[in-house]
Each structure stands twice: as C-alpha cells, then as structure tokens.
Scaffold this motif. Structure first.
Motif, PDB file in Angstrom:
ATOM      1  N   ILE A 188       4.269 -35.581 -53.367  1.00  0.00           N
ATOM      2  CA  ILE A 188       4.054 -36.440 -54.308  1.00  0.00           C
ATOM      3  C   ILE A 188       2.920 -36.121 -55.277  1.00  0.00           C
ATOM      4  O   ILE A 188       3.005 -36.501 -56.502  1.00  0.00           O
ATOM      5  N   ARG A 189       1.883 -35.484 -54.471  1.00  0.00           N
ATOM      6  CA  ARG A 189       0.745 -35.344 -55.499  1.00  0.00           C
ATOM      7  C   ARG A 189       1.003 -33.994 -56.437  1.00  0.00           C
ATOM      8  O   ARG A 189       0.016 -33.547 -57.315  1.00  0.00           O
ATOM      9  N   GLY A 190       2.157 -33.382 -56.427  1.00  0.00           N
ATOM     10  CA  GLY A 190       2.472 -32.248 -57.184  1.00  0.00           C
ATOM     11  C   GLY A 190       1.687 -30.928 -56.876  1.00  0.00           C
ATOM     12  O   GLY A 190       1.716 -30.112 -57.729  1.00  0.00           O
ATOM     13  N   ARG A 191       0.981 -30.981 -55.613  1.00  0.00           N
ATOM     14  CA  ARG A 191       0.563 -29.620 -55.249  1.00  0.00           C
ATOM     15  C   ARG A 191       1.577 -28.724 -54.415  1.00  0.00           C
ATOM     16  O   ARG A 191       1.068 -27.591 -54.239  1.00  0.00           O
ATOM     17  N   LYS A 192       2.600 -29.223 -54.109  1.00  0.00           N
ATOM     18  CA  LYS A 192       3.585 -28.116 -53.691  1.00  0.00           C
ATOM     19  C   LYS A 192       5.049 -28.774 -53.879  1.00  0.00           C
ATOM     20  O   LYS A 192       5.310 -30.140 -54.144  1.00  0.00           O
ATOM     21  N   ASP A 193       6.057 -28.279 -53.824  1.00  0.00           N
ATOM     22  CA  ASP A 193       7.553 -28.461 -53.977  1.00  0.00           C
ATOM     23  C   ASP A 193       8.231 -28.094 -52.924  1.00  0.00           C
ATOM     24  O   ASP A 193       8.569 -26.896 -52.409  1.00  0.00           O
ATOM     25  N   ILE A 194       8.488 -29.318 -51.826  1.00  0.00           N
ATOM     26  CA  ILE A 194       8.913 -29.057 -50.592  1.00  0.00           C
ATOM     27  C   ILE A 194      10.461 -28.434 -50.578  1.00  0.00           C
ATOM     28  O   ILE A 194      10.728 -28.149 -49.639  1.00  0.00           O
ATOM     29  N   THR A 195      11.027 -28.699 -51.666  1.00  0.00           N
ATOM     30  CA  THR A 195      12.310 -28.433 -51.800  1.00  0.00           C
ATOM     31  C   THR A 195      12.706 -26.731 -52.102  1.00  0.00           C
ATOM     32  O   THR A 195      13.697 -26.280 -51.908  1.00  0.00           O
ATOM     33  N   GLN A 196      11.456 -26.205 -52.420  1.00  0.00           N
ATOM     34  CA  GLN A 196      11.521 -24.745 -52.803  1.00  0.00           C
ATOM     35  C   GLN A 196      10.816 -23.863 -51.539  1.00  0.00           C
ATOM     36  O   GLN A 196       9.798 -24.439 -51.433  1.00  0.00           O
ATOM     37  N   ARG A 197      11.187 -22.719 -51.409  1.00  0.00           N
ATOM     38  CA  ARG A 197      10.535 -21.953 -50.306  1.00  0.00           C
ATOM     39  C   ARG A 197       9.133 -21.483 -51.092  1.00  0.00           C
ATOM     40  O   ARG A 197       9.202 -21.061 -52.182  1.00  0.00           O
ATOM     41  N   SER A 198       8.042 -21.413 -50.385  1.00  0.00           N
ATOM     42  CA  SER A 198       6.801 -20.770 -50.819  1.00  0.00           C
ATOM     43  C   SER A 198       5.958 -20.664 -49.720  1.00  0.00           C
ATOM     44  O   SER A 198       6.478 -20.762 -48.511  1.00  0.00           O
ATOM     45  N   ASP A 199       5.155 -19.650 -49.864  1.00  0.00           N
ATOM     46  CA  ASP A 199       4.232 -19.329 -48.812  1.00  0.00           C
ATOM     47  C   ASP A 199       3.090 -20.258 -48.797  1.00  0.00           C
ATOM     48  O   ASP A 199       2.007 -19.954 -48.170  1.00  0.00           O
ATOM     49  N   LYS A 200       3.166 -21.141 -49.500  1.00  0.00           N
ATOM     50  CA  LYS A 200       1.609 -22.280 -49.841  1.00  0.00           C
ATOM     51  C   LYS A 200       1.885 -23.156 -48.608  1.00  0.00           C
ATOM     52  O   LYS A 200       2.949 -23.678 -48.198  1.00  0.00           O
ATOM     53  N   GLY A 201       0.739 -23.168 -48.059  1.00  0.00           N
ATOM     54  CA  GLY A 201       0.797 -24.217 -46.980  1.00  0.00           C
ATOM     55  C   GLY A 201       1.724 -24.079 -45.672  1.00  0.00           C
ATOM     56  O   GLY A 201       2.121 -22.818 -45.590  1.00  0.00           O
ATOM     57  N   HIS A 202       2.082 -24.951 -45.056  1.00  0.00           N
ATOM     58  CA  HIS A 202       3.064 -24.668 -43.721  1.00  0.00           C
ATOM     59  C   HIS A 202       4.505 -25.035 -43.897  1.00  0.00           C
ATOM     60  O   HIS A 202       5.248 -24.536 -42.810  1.00  0.00           O
ATOM     61  N   LEU A 255       0.317 -34.613 -16.011  1.00  0.00           N
ATOM     62  CA  LEU A 255      -0.048 -35.807 -15.679  1.00  0.00           C
ATOM     63  C   LEU A 255       0.837 -36.893 -15.620  1.00  0.00           C
ATOM     64  O   LEU A 255       1.002 -37.860 -14.652  1.00  0.00           O
ATOM     65  N   VAL A 256       1.951 -36.950 -16.481  1.00  0.00           N
ATOM     66  CA  VAL A 256       3.097 -37.970 -16.224  1.00  0.00           C
ATOM     67  C   VAL A 256       4.279 -37.665 -16.425  1.00  0.00           C
ATOM     68  O   VAL A 256       5.322 -38.390 -16.342  1.00  0.00           O
ATOM     69  N   GLY A 257       4.454 -36.334 -16.526  1.00  0.00           N
ATOM     70  CA  GLY A 257       6.017 -35.465 -16.351  1.00  0.00           C
ATOM     71  C   GLY A 257       6.483 -35.248 -17.690  1.00  0.00           C
ATOM     72  O   GLY A 257       5.800 -35.687 -18.828  1.00  0.00           O
ATOM     73  N   PRO A 258       7.785 -34.403 -17.937  1.00  0.00           N
ATOM     74  CA  PRO A 258       8.049 -34.020 -18.900  1.00  0.00           C
ATOM     75  C   PRO A 258       8.750 -34.989 -20.054  1.00  0.00           C
ATOM     76  O   PRO A 258       9.342 -34.559 -21.102  1.00  0.00           O
ATOM     77  N   ASP A 259       8.722 -35.978 -19.649  1.00  0.00           N
ATOM     78  CA  ASP A 259       9.712 -37.127 -20.559  1.00  0.00           C
ATOM     79  C   ASP A 259       8.670 -37.598 -21.840  1.00  0.00           C
ATOM     80  O   ASP A 259       9.150 -38.494 -22.404  1.00  0.00           O
ATOM     81  N   TYR A 260       7.501 -37.436 -21.515  1.00  0.00           N
ATOM     82  CA  TYR A 260       6.477 -38.037 -22.600  1.00  0.00           C
ATOM     83  C   TYR A 260       5.681 -37.065 -23.540  1.00  0.00           C
ATOM     84  O   TYR A 260       4.941 -37.485 -24.336  1.00  0.00           O
ATOM     85  N   ALA A 261       6.207 -35.717 -23.443  1.00  0.00           N
ATOM     86  CA  ALA A 261       5.438 -34.882 -24.531  1.00  0.00           C
ATOM     87  C   ALA A 261       6.339 -34.523 -25.570  1.00  0.00           C
ATOM     88  O   ALA A 261       7.827 -34.637 -25.529  1.00  0.00           O
ATOM     89  N   GLY A 262       5.853 -34.468 -26.833  1.00  0.00           N
ATOM     90  CA  GLY A 262       6.547 -33.834 -27.931  1.00  0.00           C
ATOM     91  C   GLY A 262       5.797 -33.020 -29.070  1.00  0.00           C
ATOM     92  O   GLY A 262       4.534 -32.589 -28.559  1.00  0.00           O
ATOM     93  N   LEU A 263       6.362 -32.738 -30.297  1.00  0.00           N
ATOM     94  CA  LEU A 263       5.423 -32.134 -30.991  1.00  0.00           C
ATOM     95  C   LEU A 263       5.339 -32.560 -32.361  1.00  0.00           C
ATOM     96  O   LEU A 263       6.081 -33.301 -32.800  1.00  0.00           O
ATOM     97  N   GLY A 264       3.977 -32.646 -32.867  1.00  0.00           N
ATOM     98  CA  GLY A 264       3.364 -33.369 -33.737  1.00  0.00           C
ATOM     99  C   GLY A 264       2.380 -32.394 -34.646  1.00  0.00           C
ATOM    100  O   GLY A 264       1.296 -32.730 -34.608  1.00  0.00           O
ATOM    101  N   SER A 265       3.097 -31.543 -35.576  1.00  0.00           N
ATOM    102  CA  SER A 265       2.286 -30.450 -36.089  1.00  0.00           C
ATOM    103  C   SER A 265       1.225 -30.756 -37.032  1.00  0.00           C
ATOM    104  O   SER A 265      -0.031 -30.351 -36.784  1.00  0.00           O
ATOM    105  N   ASP A 266       1.403 -31.771 -37.668  1.00  0.00           N
ATOM    106  CA  ASP A 266       0.480 -32.181 -38.861  1.00  0.00           C
ATOM    107  C   ASP A 266       0.435 -31.199 -39.788  1.00  0.00           C
ATOM    108  O   ASP A 266      -0.542 -30.911 -40.481  1.00  0.00           O
ATOM    109  N   PHE A 267       1.462 -30.421 -39.972  1.00  0.00           N
ATOM    110  CA  PHE A 267       1.567 -29.378 -40.823  1.00  0.00           C
ATOM    111  C   PHE A 267       1.387 -29.841 -42.327  1.00  0.00           C
ATOM    112  O   PHE A 267       1.917 -30.941 -42.777  1.00  0.00           O
TER     113      PHE A 267
END
Ligand SMILES: [Zn+2]
Length: 331
Positions: A26-40, A266-278
C-alpha cells in the motif's frame, strides 16, 4: 483435497496467519504481485514456498497516520487488497469464507484473507466493524503496540483501561456476530484474558512468541496459551528473531520449532500454527529467510518426530478449524 505440490510441504494447507507485506505494498515500498528479493514475501515466492493461505494485514501505523485517518486507511487498504488479488486472479483469490478458502486452494490458487492490525482503525466506533466486514475484513488484531479505545496493549506501560474496555467487549461480541476472527497478538496480558472471557468464538494469536522461551512483554505466557487452547483457538508462532530468543542474532528456525514444540507439549498439537510477521521486521531468520522456506518447518517437525497428521494441523488445519467455528457461530 489435492496435496500441496512442493516436495517439502506434503500437507494440504500451508497457512501463514500474519504478514505486513500488504502494508508495504500500500505504501508503495514493494509490489507483492511481482517476484523480488526485497523483504520476505510476494505472490510468486509464496507459490514457490507452497504457501496456499495467508492473512494479509492492513497495519494501521499510529506514527505514519493521524487519528481520523485510520478507518479510511483500512478501507483503502481493502481496495488495494482486492485490486492486487484481481491482478493475479490466475494465482491468488481473495476469500471471505472457509468454503471459499478451500475452493481456492483446491483450484491450486493462494487463498488470501484480509486482516486489519490495530483496533484504533475503528476510530472508537464498534459499528465500523460492520463496514470492515462488508469490505472483506475477516481478522482484527485488537491492539497493536499502542493501547486504543478497545483495550490495553502489551506495548503500553500505562494500561489506561485495565484490560479490555467496555467498547472492546462490545466490539468482540460484534465480531462474534459478524464472523470476524478476534486476534489477541500484541494485547496486554489482562486484555487477552478479558477477550477470552468475552468472546463466544475461538480466538487466534496471529503472530506471537512464547514467554517461557523468551521473556518479553509481547510474548504469551503458558496461562494465556492454555486459555487460548481452552477456547479452541490457535497460536501462530512468530518468526521475528527478537521475540524468539536473546540474543536475537542467535535465533534460527530451530527457535520457531522449539516454540511449536512448547505449545504442543503444553496443550497438544491442535492449538499451534504459523504466524511469520513477514515484512513486519527487518533482517531474516536463518532457515526461514523468506516465504519460500516455509516448507522447512514441516521438514523440521518431521525430524523431531511429529506425526504427519499433527504437522498438517500445525501447518493450517488448526487455523481452518478456528475459522470454521467463528463462521459457524456468526449470523
Ligand atoms: Zn504485529
């Protein structure tokens, strides 16, 4: 369901619960639709990494925006989200229901979910939730690092509300009614427990670390993890080195696996997930340098002896279970 095509990711869904890439776009700092090596993260690299589900958050920066601009920024972000998905309709579909999510993935496309990070986006009005929902927002992170009208943030020493405010309670109930997922990442400890007391639906922590592994105010205590699990929710483990270990320059993918392991013990495998913050942080976590490496988590869990069924849950089925429950309770 067709298995994911990436050799390292033989699970049906590989879903990341939080990226700030949309904000950068949105800020124009990258274009998600295009492949780049910028960011994650961008669409082509998601495809390469076998990631077929993503929550794209419109972060409402209190530094770059002023009060009065927050809500409009979120709505403009929704427009940008729709435009970028439409531009890549062959590979990406913006989805608003778990059914649409599954359809998009079955068709071999990336299912993109719209989120808003920071309840100040509501500008103090719970009815703005209805506007957001109408525009496709399906996840709201109740606070960012700043406290807002809805409640206290872990990043604010003042804690002006002593947890969730009365408007915050109203907002959580409205989100339950609408079928919008409540996200407790960034919330202050008391806010998290108040949300758990208030919400009739399971909640997520979209991108959080684990306090038992790294003592930091934004990370979740074992009691909070038990609370989220007890309500049927899911914790997306963050990839941000500073939240994973001290000193942060020693953090690697192993720390992410350790956090997942901790939740499962702690609570079993039903409550873990992935949240990169990429794209929500600078630098890169060794082993998870960008979204193309996401499949390494499955491989790492397999090496640690996790059952295939449990890896599939952590990779995405747990989040979908939560969304199914949130959607089912709405209306
Ligand atoms: Zn965040």
């Amino acid at each position: 369901m067709k298995p994911n095509s990436t050799p390292d990711s033989p699970f049906p869904f590989l879903i990341d619960l939080h990226t700030d890439a949309l904000y950068e776009h949105i800020r124009g700092r990258k274009d998600i639709t295009q492949r780049s090596d910028k960011g994650h993260l961008d669409f082509p690299r998601m495809k390469e990494g076998g990631v077929n589900g993503e929550v794209f958050a419109v972060w409402i920066s209190p530094a770059e925006l002023k009060p009065g601009e927050y809500c409009d920024f979120a709505l403009k972000g929704a427009n940008t989200f729709d435009e970028m998905c439409a531009r890549c309709a062959d590979t990406v579909t913006s989805v608003r229901t778990p059914g649409e999510f599954r359809q998009a993935v079955a068709a071999g496309r990336i299912a993109a979910i719209l989120g808003v990070e920071g309840g100040h986006a509501l500008e103090g009005r719970a009815d703005n939730l209805d506007r957001f929902f109408e525009r496709g927002v399906r996840v709201l992170t109740v606070t960012w690092c700043n406290s807002n009208e809805l409640g206290d943030s872990s990043g604010d020493e003042n804690k002006p509300h002593g947890g969730l405010s009365s408007l915050g309670r109203q907002a959580v109930r409205r989100m339950n009614e609408l079928g919008m997922i409540v996200d407790v990442s960034h919330s202050a400890d008391k806010t998290v427990f108040d949300i758990l007391d208030t919400s009739l639906s399971p909640v997520i922590a979209s991108h959080s670390g684990i306090k038992a592994r790294r003592d930091f105010n934004r990370n979740l205590t074992d009691e909070q993890i038990r609370g989220i699990a007890g309500h049927g929710g899911v914790v997306g483990v963050v990839f941000l080195p500073y939240f994973l270990r001290e000193p942060e320059d020693k953090a690697t993918i192993d720390d992410v696996l350790n956090c997942i392991d901790h939740i499962c013990q702690l609570v079993g495998p039903d409550y873990a997930g992935l949240g990169s913050d990429f794209d929500g942080f600078g630098g890169a976590l060794p082993g998870l340098e960008d979204v193309t490496k996401m499949g390494s988590i499955g491989a790492g869990l397999r090496r640690r002896g996790f059952a295939e069924g449990d890896i599939a849950k952590i990779a995405g089925l747990n989040f979908l279970r939560v969304w199914d429950a949130v959607a089912a309770r709405s209306g």
